[in-house]
Design a protein around this motif. Structure first.
Motif, PDB file in Angstrom:
ATOM      1  N   ILE A  27       7.962   4.852  30.952  1.00 45.76           N
ATOM      2  CA  ILE A  27       8.396   5.058  32.169  1.00 45.76           C
ATOM      3  C   ILE A  27       8.913   6.601  32.341  1.00 45.76           C
ATOM      4  O   ILE A  27       9.267   7.148  33.487  1.00 45.76           O
ATOM      5  CB  ILE A  27       9.293   4.191  32.889  1.00 45.76           C
ATOM      6  CG1 ILE A  27      10.819   4.239  32.198  1.00 45.76           C
ATOM      7  CG2 ILE A  27       8.994   2.909  33.070  1.00 45.76           C
ATOM      8  CD1 ILE A  27      12.035   3.607  32.749  1.00 45.76           C
ATOM      9  N   GLY A  28       8.793   7.150  31.504  1.00 49.46           N
ATOM     10  CA  GLY A  28       9.304   8.889  31.252  1.00 49.46           C
ATOM     11  C   GLY A  28       8.149   9.466  30.467  1.00 49.46           C
ATOM     12  O   GLY A  28       6.864   9.284  30.690  1.00 49.46           O
ATOM     13  N   GLY A  72      15.361  18.162  28.734  1.00 55.10           N
ATOM     14  CA  GLY A  72      15.203  17.199  29.894  1.00 55.10           C
ATOM     15  C   GLY A  72      16.553  17.161  30.697  1.00 55.10           C
ATOM     16  O   GLY A  72      17.458  17.953  30.539  1.00 55.10           O
ATOM     17  N   ALA A  73      16.663  15.968  31.229  1.00 58.99           N
ATOM     18  CA  ALA A  73      17.990  15.511  32.027  1.00 58.99           C
ATOM     19  C   ALA A  73      18.908  15.100  30.966  1.00 58.99           C
ATOM     20  O   ALA A  73      20.316  15.258  31.221  1.00 58.99           O
ATOM     21  CB  ALA A  73      17.820  14.457  33.008  1.00 58.99           C
ATOM     22  N   SER A  74      18.619  14.684  29.754  1.00 62.74           N
ATOM     23  CA  SER A  74      19.610  14.003  28.945  1.00 62.74           C
ATOM     24  C   SER A  74      20.685  15.118  28.266  1.00 62.74           C
ATOM     25  O   SER A  74      21.990  14.639  28.100  1.00 62.74           O
ATOM     26  CB  SER A  74      18.889  13.621  27.622  1.00 62.74           C
ATOM     27  OG  SER A  74      18.230  12.328  28.153  1.00 62.74           O
ATOM     28  N   GLY A  75      20.097  16.367  28.034  1.00 67.94           N
ATOM     29  CA  GLY A  75      21.294  17.289  27.627  1.00 67.94           C
ATOM     30  C   GLY A  75      22.349  17.575  28.327  1.00 67.94           C
ATOM     31  O   GLY A  75      23.626  17.510  28.209  1.00 67.94           O
ATOM     32  N   GLU A 114      20.026   2.688  40.287  1.00 68.05           N
ATOM     33  CA  GLU A 114      18.938   3.576  40.439  1.00 68.05           C
ATOM     34  C   GLU A 114      18.361   3.769  39.202  1.00 68.05           C
ATOM     35  O   GLU A 114      17.216   4.387  39.088  1.00 68.05           O
ATOM     36  CB  GLU A 114      19.424   4.864  41.031  1.00 68.05           C
ATOM     37  CG  GLU A 114      20.067   4.827  42.449  1.00 68.05           C
ATOM     38  CD  GLU A 114      20.590   6.311  42.889  1.00 68.05           C
ATOM     39  OE1 GLU A 114      20.390   6.622  43.873  1.00 68.05           O
ATOM     40  OE2 GLU A 114      21.167   6.912  41.953  1.00 68.05           O
ATOM     41  N   LYS A 115      18.501   2.717  38.169  1.00 61.00           N
ATOM     42  CA  LYS A 115      17.823   2.709  37.063  1.00 61.00           C
ATOM     43  C   LYS A 115      18.166   4.029  36.149  1.00 61.00           C
ATOM     44  O   LYS A 115      17.113   4.736  35.619  1.00 61.00           O
ATOM     45  CB  LYS A 115      16.329   2.554  37.088  1.00 61.00           C
ATOM     46  CG  LYS A 115      15.625   1.876  35.793  1.00 61.00           C
ATOM     47  CD  LYS A 115      14.221   1.778  36.167  1.00 61.00           C
ATOM     48  CE  LYS A 115      13.412   0.844  34.918  1.00 61.00           C
ATOM     49  NZ  LYS A 115      13.141  -0.595  35.017  1.00 61.00           N
ATOM     50  N   LYS A 155      15.611   7.564  40.369  1.00 62.96           N
ATOM     51  CA  LYS A 155      15.891   9.006  39.968  1.00 62.96           C
ATOM     52  C   LYS A 155      15.129   9.482  38.758  1.00 62.96           C
ATOM     53  O   LYS A 155      14.701   8.569  37.877  1.00 62.96           O
ATOM     54  CB  LYS A 155      17.490   9.313  39.612  1.00 62.96           C
ATOM     55  CG  LYS A 155      18.441   9.023  40.802  1.00 62.96           C
ATOM     56  CD  LYS A 155      18.292  10.359  41.548  1.00 62.96           C
ATOM     57  CE  LYS A 155      19.389   9.925  42.717  1.00 62.96           C
ATOM     58  NZ  LYS A 155      19.358  11.030  43.924  1.00 62.96           N
ATOM     59  N   GLY A 156      14.905  10.674  38.380  1.00 64.14           N
ATOM     60  CA  GLY A 156      14.517  11.066  37.034  1.00 64.14           C
ATOM     61  C   GLY A 156      12.998  10.937  37.016  1.00 64.14           C
ATOM     62  O   GLY A 156      12.079  10.416  38.064  1.00 64.14           O
TER      63      GLY A 156
END
Length: 188
Positions: A27-28, A72-75, A114-115, A155-156
């Motif tokens: 999914i990413g 990405g968003a994780s950092g 929102e997963k 989101k994401g």
């Protein structure tokens, strides 16, 4: 204890990186495990090299390293978690977790359902604040992670898939459950 928690989180993420990446490939953009593993390897190197005045300084360093090394968003999200936790740590571990979770919600402009990683973190912090033991806190995080399977991402990158994002565990929720698992085994 805080350093042991971070080292255990790094160990778990490195061990689970292929699974996290596999979850993200559905999914990413198939890089969650590798990005987070790289960042936490850098965190462990920073811990090995440095000495810290206190646990809050250690958490601040963890946050800064993650922001600068994880793509990405994780950092930014994990970095924010640890930076906010550092500021609240003098109030105790539950306060630090709450500040970290609230920071993630604000940074990601998201909430539960929102997963996202919040689906694992919010139930965990609520259990922690309710005085539950670490086993129950971990169970809450894992239940939250598993509850992302039927959700449609809001989101994401996964949100671009719309309805096709349903049927998969959210990779951020999976790594957040590892964060809680590490805390349960070292702070409990």
């Amino acid at each position: 204890m805080i350093e042991a928690w971070i080292r255990e989180f790094a160990r778990l993420v490195v061990a689970e990186a292929p699974r996290l990446t596999e979850l993200d490939s559905a999914i990413g953009d198939a890089d969650h495990g590798s990005n987070l593993s790289r960042g936490l390897t850098a965190v462990v190197a920073a811990l090995d090299e440095g000495s810290f005045d206190d646990d809050a300084a250690l958490l601040k360093k963890v946050g800064m390293v993650l922001v600068s090394t994880v793509g990405g968003a994780s950092g930014p999200l994990y970095g924010t978690f640890f930076l906010r936790a550092a500021g609240a740590l003098p109030g105790g571990v539950p306060s630090a977790f709450r500040a970290g979770v609230d920071g993630v919600a604000a940074r990601g402009k998201s909430t539960t359902g929102e997963k996202t990683m919040l689906d694992a973190l919010v139930p965990a912090v609520e259990a922690l604040e309710a005085g539950k033991d670490w086993g129950e806190v971990l169970a809450a995080a894992e239940a939250g992670r598993d509850a992302t399977v039927p959700l449609v991402a809001r989101k994401g990158r996964a949100s671009y898939l719309g309805e096709r994002s349903a049927g998969h565990v959210d990779p951020g929720a999976a790594s957040a459950a590892l964060l809680v698992a590490a805390a349960a085994s070292t702070l409990g």
